[in-house]
Design an enzyme around this catalytic site. Structure first.
Site, PDB file in Angstrom:
ATOM      1  N   ASP A  60       0.881  -1.173   0.000  1.00  0.00           N
ATOM      2  CA  ASP A  60       0.000   0.000   0.000  1.00  0.00           C
ATOM      3  C   ASP A  60       0.914   1.216   0.000  1.00  0.00           C
ATOM      4  O   ASP A  60       1.642   1.451   0.976  1.00  0.00           O
ATOM      5  CB  ASP A  60      -0.884  -0.032   1.256  1.00  0.00           C
ATOM      6  N   ASN A  88       3.358   3.175 -10.592  1.00  0.00           N
ATOM      7  CA  ASN A  88       2.115   3.330 -11.347  1.00  0.00           C
ATOM      8  C   ASN A  88       0.908   3.638 -10.449  1.00  0.00           C
ATOM      9  O   ASN A  88       0.015   4.375 -10.842  1.00  0.00           O
ATOM     10  CB  ASN A  88       1.866   2.030 -12.134  1.00  0.00           C
ATOM     11  N   TYR A 170      -5.991  15.831  -7.569  1.00  0.00           N
ATOM     12  CA  TYR A 170      -5.216  14.877  -8.375  1.00  0.00           C
ATOM     13  C   TYR A 170      -4.116  15.608  -9.148  1.00  0.00           C
ATOM     14  O   TYR A 170      -2.950  15.213  -9.118  1.00  0.00           O
ATOM     15  CB  TYR A 170      -6.177  14.157  -9.330  1.00  0.00           C
ATOM     16  N   LYS A 174       0.083  15.383  -8.809  1.00  0.00           N
ATOM     17  CA  LYS A 174       0.957  14.915  -9.894  1.00  0.00           C
ATOM     18  C   LYS A 174       1.987  15.998 -10.259  1.00  0.00           C
ATOM     19  O   LYS A 174       3.116  15.674 -10.635  1.00  0.00           O
ATOM     20  CB  LYS A 174       0.129  14.533 -11.121  1.00  0.00           C
ATOM     21  N   THR A 205      -9.131   3.249 -18.973  1.00  0.00           N
ATOM     22  CA  THR A 205      -9.121   2.401 -17.772  1.00  0.00           C
ATOM     23  C   THR A 205     -10.359   2.623 -16.899  1.00  0.00           C
ATOM     24  O   THR A 205     -10.417   2.126 -15.778  1.00  0.00           O
ATOM     25  CB  THR A 205      -7.855   2.671 -16.923  1.00  0.00           C
TER      26      THR A 205
HETATM   27  N1  LIG Z   1      -5.817   6.321 -17.380  1.00  0.00           N
HETATM   28  C1  LIG Z   1      -5.377   7.485 -17.801  1.00  0.00           C
HETATM   29  O1  LIG Z   1      -5.890   8.077 -18.775  1.00  0.00           O
HETATM   30  C2  LIG Z   1      -4.198   8.145 -17.132  1.00  0.00           C
HETATM   31  C3  LIG Z   1      -3.757   9.376 -17.638  1.00  0.00           C
HETATM   32  C4  LIG Z   1      -2.661   9.995 -17.041  1.00  0.00           C
HETATM   33  C5  LIG Z   1      -2.023   9.385 -15.978  1.00  0.00           C
HETATM   34  N2  LIG Z   1      -2.475   8.185 -15.485  1.00  0.00           N
HETATM   35  C6  LIG Z   1      -1.756   7.591 -14.364  1.00  0.00           C
HETATM   36  O2  LIG Z   1      -1.401   6.248 -14.686  1.00  0.00           O
HETATM   37  C7  LIG Z   1      -1.439   5.428 -13.511  1.00  0.00           C
HETATM   38  C8  LIG Z   1      -2.383   4.257 -13.716  1.00  0.00           C
HETATM   39  O3  LIG Z   1      -3.658   4.778 -14.070  1.00  0.00           O
HETATM   40  P1  LIG Z   1      -4.918   3.825 -14.279  1.00  0.00           P
HETATM   41  O4  LIG Z   1      -5.886   4.611 -15.081  1.00  0.00           O
HETATM   42  O5  LIG Z   1      -4.474   2.486 -14.705  1.00  0.00           O
HETATM   43  O6  LIG Z   1      -5.455   3.732 -12.780  1.00  0.00           O
HETATM   44  P2  LIG Z   1      -6.617   2.828 -12.139  1.00  0.00           P
HETATM   45  O7  LIG Z   1      -7.265   1.993 -13.178  1.00  0.00           O
HETATM   46  O8  LIG Z   1      -7.446   3.748 -11.311  1.00  0.00           O
HETATM   47  O9  LIG Z   1      -5.783   1.879 -11.174  1.00  0.00           O
HETATM   48  C9  LIG Z   1      -5.096   2.451 -10.094  1.00  0.00           C
HETATM   49  C10 LIG Z   1      -4.254   1.374  -9.458  1.00  0.00           C
HETATM   50  O10 LIG Z   1      -3.567   1.966  -8.349  1.00  0.00           O
HETATM   51  C11 LIG Z   1      -3.832   1.170  -7.207  1.00  0.00           C
HETATM   52  N3  LIG Z   1      -3.787   1.965  -5.986  1.00  0.00           N
HETATM   53  C12 LIG Z   1      -4.582   2.994  -5.590  1.00  0.00           C
HETATM   54  N4  LIG Z   1      -4.228   3.421  -4.365  1.00  0.00           N
HETATM   55  C13 LIG Z   1      -3.184   2.624  -3.981  1.00  0.00           C
HETATM   56  C14 LIG Z   1      -2.401   2.556  -2.820  1.00  0.00           C
HETATM   57  N5  LIG Z   1      -2.595   3.374  -1.778  1.00  0.00           N
HETATM   58  N6  LIG Z   1      -1.425   1.619  -2.754  1.00  0.00           N
HETATM   59  C15 LIG Z   1      -1.197   0.778  -3.794  1.00  0.00           C
HETATM   60  N7  LIG Z   1      -1.927   0.767  -4.915  1.00  0.00           N
HETATM   61  C16 LIG Z   1      -2.912   1.704  -5.002  1.00  0.00           C
HETATM   62  C17 LIG Z   1      -5.200   0.576  -7.439  1.00  0.00           C
HETATM   63  O11 LIG Z   1      -5.362  -0.547  -6.574  1.00  0.00           O
HETATM   64  P3  LIG Z   1      -6.821  -1.007  -6.005  1.00  0.00           P
HETATM   65  O12 LIG Z   1      -7.474  -1.765  -7.129  1.00  0.00           O
HETATM   66  O13 LIG Z   1      -6.468  -1.849  -4.851  1.00  0.00           O
HETATM   67  O14 LIG Z   1      -7.552   0.250  -5.645  1.00  0.00           O
HETATM   68  C18 LIG Z   1      -5.086   0.213  -8.911  1.00  0.00           C
HETATM   69  O15 LIG Z   1      -4.378  -0.985  -9.078  1.00  0.00           O
HETATM   70  C19 LIG Z   1      -1.861   6.361 -12.366  1.00  0.00           C
HETATM   71  O16 LIG Z   1      -0.716   6.878 -11.742  1.00  0.00           O
HETATM   72  C20 LIG Z   1      -2.593   7.487 -13.096  1.00  0.00           C
HETATM   73  O17 LIG Z   1      -2.598   8.677 -12.364  1.00  0.00           O
HETATM   74  C21 LIG Z   1      -3.542   7.562 -16.045  1.00  0.00           C
END
Ligand SMILES: NC(=O)c1ccc[n+]([C@@H]2O[C@H](COP(=O)([O-])OP(=O)(O)OC[C@H]3O[C@@H](n4cnc5c(N)ncnc54)[C@H](OP(=O)(O)O)[C@@H]3O)[C@@H](O)[C@H]2O)c1
Length: 270
Positions: A60, A88, A170, A174, A205
């Site tokens: 975590d 990530n 958020y 970042k 996602t």
């Molecule tokens: N998707 C986009 O368009 C986008 C764009 C720009 C940047 N990003 C960045 O890319 C990364 C991945 O994004 P995503 O869209 O794949 O996110 P997501 O689908 O919301 O998944 C987030 C992941 O982070 C985990 N997480 C949350 N809080 C946590 C904690 N305290 N300790 C450990 N794990 C934790 C979640 O675990 P649980 O399932 O246990 O909650 C999940 O596995 C993030 O950093 C996000 O900010 C994404």
């Protein structure tokens, strides 16, 4: 035999990294999850995997002891070294009921303090503690690379140009992370350790179908395209991850501290 540790692999981009990296039997993948009990799809994937090259470990990132325990476990399994750390995990835009608000729309001052603190603790301090815990392993690795996942909404320039003023906690968390990367890069440059802040693209996602993802992103795409007509729009997890793995392979010490898109372009542009 490159080794990779990835945080937040229960779903989304993190799970995508595990799928892509574990496809090469030469790779060792340390898949970190916040909680085993909510990582069902990852655990099922690992159970049926032909190469048996994935280790699932709880971490975590909002809990320092949990991060340290995970780094210790990785160290025991890897002989004390790691090639690549992928930070990530994050508390995302939609993971909080007030995540979408603008700065003036919170129900009270207290909720601003509460929410910003939570975003900062997870998205800024979480990767900082994770990097500190894994630096000793990266030092002994061959590739010595670490990326964090950032966003254009962490760029003051892009935010100003696009006019997207939501997702305040958020975005600020970042932006702080981008600076943490610049500072960390400076600290470890002499040792050849590479730290980079990478924008994965607008990645589908959001829980639900492809159509639901397109619908969610549509208003933001329209707004971004008013300023950046060539903005690519939402992409698949597979595409984003493939590009980022290729980027990781190309990174050199000259890139350390940068804030960039997954194709290497400057992150302060769209
Ligand atoms: N998707 C986009 O368009 C986008 C764009 C720009 C940047 N990003 C960045 O890319 C990364 C991945 O994004 P995503 O869209 O794949 O996110 P997501 O689908 O919301 O998944 C987030 C992941 O982070 C985990 N997480 C949350 N809080 C946590 C904690 N305290 N300790 C450990 N794990 C934790 C979640 O675990 P649980 O399932 O246990 O909650 C999940 O596995 C993030 O950093 C996000 O900010 C994404």
């Amino acid at each position: 035999m490159p080794s990779y540790a990835i945080t937040g692999t229960s779903r989304g981009i993190g799970f995508g990294f595990v799928r892509a990296l574990s496809a090469d039997a030469n790779n060792t993948v340390f898949a970190l999850v916040r909680d085993f009990s909510t990582a069902g799809q990852l655990l099922d994937f690992v159970k049926g995997h032909p190469h048996k090259n994935i280790h699932v470990i709880e971490a975590d990132i909002a809990d320092i002891n949990s991060i340290k325990d995970a780094a210790q476990r990785v160290s025991e399994l890897s002989g004390g070294k790691l090639d690549v750390l992928i930070n990530n995990a994050a508390l995302n835009l939609l993971d909080h009921e007030r995540g979408h608000l603008t700065i003036d729309a919170f129900p009270s001052e207290e909720t601003i303090d509460e929410d910003f603190t939570l975003y900062f603790k997870t998205n800024t301090l979480g990767p900082i503690h994770t990097m500190n815990a894994f630096v000793p392993l990266l030092r002994r690795g061959e590739m010595k690379k670490c990326i964090v996942m950032s966003t254009t909404s962490g760029s003051p320039k892009v935010v100003l140009q696009s006019g997207i003023s939501q997702f305040i906690g958020y975005s600020i968390s970042k932006a702080g992370l981008n600076l943490a990367i610049a500072k960390t890069a400076g600290r470890f440059k002499d040792e050849g350790l590479i730290f980079v802040s990478v924008i994965p693209g607008m990645v589908k996602t959001i829980p639900g179908s492809d159509e639901e993802n397109e619908k969610f992103f549509k208003p933001f795409v329209a707004k971004i395209r008013e300023v950046y007509p060539h903005f690519e729009g939402p992409i698949t997890i597979e595409r984003s991850v493939e590009d980022m793995i290729s980027l990781i392979n190309r990174l050199t010490i000259a890139d350390s501290g940068k804030f960039i898109h997954r194709d290497g372009r400057d992150g302060d542009s769209e």
